[in-house]
Structure formats: C-alpha cells, structure tokens
Design an enzyme around this catalytic site. Sequence first.
Site, mmCIF file in Angstrom:
data_model
loop_
_atom_site.group_PDB
_atom_site.id
_atom_site.type_symbol
_atom_site.label_atom_id
_atom_site.label_comp_id
_atom_site.label_asym_id
_atom_site.label_seq_id
_atom_site.Cartn_x
_atom_site.Cartn_y
_atom_site.Cartn_z
ATOM 1 N N HIS A 29 0.826 -1.210 0.000
ATOM 2 C CA HIS A 29 0.000 0.000 0.000
ATOM 3 C C HIS A 29 0.860 1.260 0.000
ATOM 4 O O HIS A 29 1.850 1.348 0.726
ATOM 5 C CB HIS A 29 -0.905 0.010 1.241
ATOM 6 N N SER A 30 0.492 2.230 -0.829
ATOM 7 C CA SER A 30 1.071 3.570 -0.818
ATOM 8 C C SER A 30 2.607 3.519 -0.945
ATOM 9 O O SER A 30 3.141 3.046 -1.934
ATOM 10 C CB SER A 30 0.631 4.299 0.459
ATOM 11 N N TYR A 31 3.333 3.978 0.089
ATOM 12 C CA TYR A 31 4.802 3.977 0.028
ATOM 13 C C TYR A 31 5.364 2.559 -0.007
ATOM 14 O O TYR A 31 6.490 2.343 -0.450
ATOM 15 C CB TYR A 31 5.379 4.731 1.222
ATOM 16 N N GLY A 65 4.471 0.392 -2.040
ATOM 17 C CA GLY A 65 4.677 0.121 -3.456
ATOM 18 C C GLY A 65 6.013 0.640 -3.930
ATOM 19 O O GLY A 65 6.712 -0.012 -4.721
#
Length: 416
Positions: free
Chosen positions: A292-294, A296
């Site tokens: 998720h988010s960072y 990735g």
Amino acid sequence: MSISLSFLILYPIWINMAQIQQGGPDEKEKTTALKDLLSRIDLDELMKKDEPPLDFPDTLEGFEYAFNEKGQLRHIKTGEPFVFNYREDLHRWNQKRYEALGEIITKYVYELLEKDCNLKKISIPIDATESEPKSFIFMSEDALTNPQKLMVLIHGSGVVRAGQWARRLIINEDLDSGTQIPFIKRAMDEGYGVIVLNPNENYIEVEKPKIHVQPSSDCSDEPAEKRERKDKVSKETKKRRDFYEKYRNPQREKEMMQLYIRENGSPEEHAVYVWDHFIAQSAAENVFFVAHSYGGLAFVELMIQREADVKNKVTAVALTDSVHNVWHQEAGKTIREWMRENCCNWVSSSEPLDTSVESMLPDCPRVSAGTDRHELTSWKSFQSIFKFFAEASEAKTNSLKPALTRRSHRLKHEEL
C-alpha cells in the site's frame, strides 16, 4: 481558556502602546521598547501555560474505550465513537491525546497478530547484539516452509506499524478496514504462508544525554573562599534559569535522539533486508506481495536492487494506491515490462471497483479500488486482490503466458 489568558497578558501592552503613540517624540523610545517586548513573547509557548498536563493513560481501559464485537472503537460508558476534540480550543493537547491513543492501538494490533492470527514476532537484524537497536516482523509458522504460496504485506509511510493499513481507519471506522488482519486470515485459510513487514520501525528514540561541563582545573590556586562564592553564584544562576525555563515552557517534552536500526534504517532498506534473510530463503514457489502507498515504492526499489531474484520468485504483486514512480526511481525497461505483466495497482477513484483507470506511466495496469479515499483502497480491493492472485497462480500452473494481463478491465499498456 488559553486564548483568554493570552489576551489578558497582552491587552495592557497594546493599550500602553496606543497611548504612547499619541505622545511626542520622547515617547518613541518607549514604543520601540514595547514592540521589542512583544516580539520576544512566543504565543505558542504562552498558550501552553493554560494547557492540561500531557499525561495520558497507557491502556484502552484508561481512555475508557474498547473494541466491540464489530471491531469498532467505542466509549465504554456512552457507546459513542472516538471524539478528537475532547477539550475545545486545545488542538495541540487533543492531538497529543490522539497520538497517545494511537500508540496503544499499535500495541493492541501487535497482540492481535500474535494471539488472533497466530503469527510469530521475529526480531531483526537476526544477528543483533543484545545492546543494539532492533526491529521486528511477523510471520506465520509455515512462512519459510510452505512449498506453494507465500503472501508478503507492506503498509505505507507515517505512524502505521506492522499489521496496519491506516490508524485513522482503526480509530474512526473499524479493525477490518484499518488493519491487515482480514488479509492475513484469508491468506492462511487459502493455504498461504504469511510475512508482515514493519517498514516504518527504522530507529529507537532515547533521551539526549545531558552535557555536564567539568569545572576548569586551572582554578585550583584560587582561595577556597573565592571558589565557594563562585560556586554559589553558579548555582543561583542555574536555579533562576531552570525556574525561567519551567515558566516559559511548562509542557516541554524531553529532547530525544534517534538510534537507527542496522540495515533497516528506511522502508527501502527494510524491504531488501527481509527479502534477503527471509523471503528469498522461503520454500514457496509462488510469492505474492500486497503493498500500500509507500509500500509500493519500497517494492519497486527492492526489484531494482534484486531484479533477477524477484522475477524468479514473485508471481504477482497487488499495489493499492502506490506512490512509486518508475521514472524517478530509474526502473529499467525490463522491470517496467515485468510490472506490466505481473502487477496491478488499485488506485483511489470514484469509478466502480476494477474499472480501468488511465495512467501516464508505462508500468503496471491501474484499476479503480472503488473508493476515492486513499487509506481505504486496500480494504475496498480486498476481494479483487485475492481473485487476481488466484488467476496469476493458475496461469503459472498451466504454464500459460500470464492471462491476468488480458482481463477485459485492463488497459492495453503495450499501446502507450
């Protein structure tokens, strides 16, 4: 209350300034002096004086909150959801209270991972000495021995820790939407081993040591009476300074310093470390990532550093509103091609779940997570992610070219 105190202190000064400005040239010096006095007053510090102590409970029970059978945080007596503005006009104090509750939530989720999900807490670095800073991850019993499937979970940046997607969701919504627990339980039910990363646990904080100035050794020739007088003056000066500091900043927090954890000093370092020492050593033929988010971005960085190993081991990657950027991270052509075939990014969008979303970057397909709220993208795409993994696993088993890229809702990125 704090505003009224500040007003009562500053109001007489403003009145004096107005009266002085009506006087002659001789009064200009007084005006300058008063302006200088006002410039020295720190309003933020002044308002802290009317603040209640930053002393909060260290348990959910102490806060008078508990999670109900639906996983919702509710007040024990009233049944109401969490209230941020517990004290009006005291935003800083309310924020500190919220942060204190958040730390309790983090420990609570750790307990759920061990007791409810039966995960093991593994200390890292694996060869750490007793005295050096350490972090930890969580793993299922079969994480390294499961011959078929392994799922790796990576959360985003900020205050979240292992097992969480978003603290805000845990406090204001429920445990299902805010934690990784539904992913962990379903993965284990479907025969996956599980590893939960902890990429934000990069350092420990310790109080800064106080520097004690040793008395000069060349004063030994001074008469004893003179030394005693100097010591007395020094003690009085320190006493006045400490008194002033206490008055100026009664809510002063301790000065802390950060001691970084070896080979885990950033989310990117952490991902590479866990890959080298755990994921790469696992028996699983098929490794799946949910990032998720960072998280990735951390995965893309892992791939840049361990490209051949990742391609050999990883079957599919589900990203949720990932903030990676293949250009800024300088991901090569072969990595971008692999991501187009094996990754999918569920992004925040008002479009229905799994609807194709156009991308300006030539990496993985982007589809709607069915929500325009960033923190909810993992939970809203929950069902689609497991379907995506099942299709990828079946395609690999049948020795087919990844059929997952031919799903009707995907963009034909080859045309970009």
